[in-house]
Design an enzyme around this catalytic site. Structure first.
Site, PDB file in Angstrom:
ATOM      1  N   CYS A 279       0.995  -1.433  -0.127  1.00  0.00           N
ATOM      2  CA  CYS A 279       0.237   0.102  -0.127  1.00  0.00           C
ATOM      3  C   CYS A 279       1.036   1.075  -0.125  1.00  0.00           C
ATOM      4  O   CYS A 279       1.480   1.587   0.827  1.00  0.00           O
ATOM      5  CB  CYS A 279      -0.897   0.214   1.251  1.00  0.00           C
ATOM      6  SG  CYS A 279      -1.977   1.549   1.183  1.00  0.00           S
TER       7      CYS A 279
ATOM      8  N   CYS B 298      -0.427   3.493   2.423  1.00  0.00           N
ATOM      9  CA  CYS B 298       0.690   3.169   3.961  1.00  0.00           C
ATOM     10  C   CYS B 298       2.090   3.531   4.456  1.00  0.00           C
ATOM     11  O   CYS B 298       2.483   4.439   5.695  1.00  0.00           O
ATOM     12  CB  CYS B 298       0.004   1.654   3.942  1.00  0.00           C
ATOM     13  SG  CYS B 298      -1.527   1.157   4.117  1.00  0.00           S
TER      14      CYS B 298
END
Length: 104
Positions: free
Chosen positions: A31, A34
């Site tokens: 991600c 993230c």
């Protein structure tokens, strides 16, 4: 130095959720957002020392009932005395900071 605890099991997650104030970062290695918010989460762990900062990789700790609730990453859950008091999804530093401040 980061104070973020990287949880690797359901049992560890359960243990940390019982702390007085906890913020959990549910994320994944793949991600991009993230990875972008991770240094901010680390920095905030040094500023908000009354919180336990926990990181959970949803691909590694994927059988916990709470992890199964996660629909997007990053998602942040906030707990006070074992009860979830807030949550939000997205890599938003301002929201992360304001939610921490609201739960001190």
């Amino acid at each position: 130095m980061s104070k973020v605890i990287h949880v690797t099991s359901n049992e560890e997650l359960d243990k940390y959720l019982q702390h007085q104030r906890v913020v959990v970062d549910f994320s994944a290695e793949w991600c991009g957002p993230c990875r972008a918010i991770a240094p901010v989460f680390d920095k905030l762990s040094n500023e908000f020392t009354t919180f336990t900062f926990v990181h959970v990789d949803i691909d590694k700790v994927n059988t916990h009932p709470i992890v199964k609730e996660i629909r997007s990453v990053p998602t942040f859950y906030f707990y006070v005395n074992g009860a979830k008091v807030s949550e939000f999804s997205g890599a938003n530093e301002a929201t992360l900071r304001s939610t921490l401040e609201a739960n001190i």
